[in-house]
Write a protein that holds these residues in place. Structure first.
Motif, PDB file in Angstrom:
ATOM      1  N   LYS A  32      33.582  58.423  40.286  1.00  0.00           N
ATOM      2  CA  LYS A  32      34.568  58.326  39.203  1.00  0.00           C
ATOM      3  C   LYS A  32      35.501  59.329  39.095  1.00  0.00           C
ATOM      4  CE  LYS A  32      35.262  55.091  36.922  1.00  0.00           C
ATOM      5  NZ  LYS A  32      36.191  54.170  36.964  1.00  0.00           N
ATOM      6  N   TYR A  33      34.738  61.064  39.129  1.00  0.00           N
ATOM      7  CA  TYR A  33      35.511  61.911  38.760  1.00  0.00           C
ATOM      8  C   TYR A  33      34.843  63.139  39.586  1.00  0.00           C
ATOM      9  CZ  TYR A  33      36.926  59.022  34.641  1.00  0.00           C
ATOM     10  OH  TYR A  33      37.263  58.206  33.982  1.00  0.00           O
ATOM     11  N   ASN A  60      34.211  55.301  31.905  1.00  0.00           N
ATOM     12  CA  ASN A  60      33.025  56.309  32.168  1.00  0.00           C
ATOM     13  C   ASN A  60      31.633  55.660  32.263  1.00  0.00           C
ATOM     14  OD1 ASN A  60      34.452  58.906  31.643  1.00  0.00           O
ATOM     15  ND2 ASN A  60      35.135  57.879  29.933  1.00  0.00           N
TER      16      ASN A  60
END
Length: 161
Positions: free
Chosen positions: A122-123, A152
């Motif tokens: 995701k990040y 998230n």
């Protein structure tokens, strides 16, 4: 040198100093304040280095990072929050904190340890976090896509102690 901190005020001072210095991971004030408030009741480990700048005014020891464990079941403890100052990343402090937390958890009678983070992929900042926990011996358990929010997804890692 890793020490277990028992004083509630000292726990909060260390947690605040470290977490506020890590906005990439702890930018949401409400969440950060929950960690700072909650840490007084958790097992609190902190790493101190004589060559570090003071973690906060009034202490001779200099904190480079900390980790908190909280009970999530009669056999399970969770790394509730962990932070290492950026200038001490990739120097083994996080791994030492995890190793000491495993030792304390086993001695306290726990059989399992878990940790939650944002799902891998995701990040970039959280990908480094995921790889860190995997390198420490955690295994992927489950992803809860909406536990925190859609942006998230929550990845849970576990390990047997």
């Amino acid at each position: 040198m890793i020490k277990q901190i028992l004083d509630k005020t000292e726990k909060q001072k260390i947690a605040r100093q470290i977490l506020e210095a890590l906005p990439e991971w702890f930018e949401v004030e409400e969440g950060r304040e929950e960690y700072i408030a909650g840490c007084v009741d958790w097992i609190f480990l902190a790493d101190f280095s004589e060559d570090a700048q003071p973690a906060y005014e009034g202490k001779n020891d200099c904190c480079t990072g900390f980790l908190c464990l909280k009970e999530t079941g009669n056999a399970t403890v969770e790394i509730a929050v962990m932070g290492v100052r950026k200038d001490y990343h990739r120097k083994g402090i996080g791994k030492q904190l995890v190793e000491k937390s495993k030792e304390i958890a086993r001695e306290s009678g726990y059989s399992f340890m878990q940790v939650k983070t944002v799902q891998l992929g995701k990040y970039e900042d959280y990908d480094r976090t995921n790889h860190f926990y995997i390198a420490c011996g955690f295994k992927e358990f489950e992803v809860f896509p909406l536990l925190w929010d859609e942006a998230n997804p929550c990845q849970i890692y576990v390990m047997s102690l």
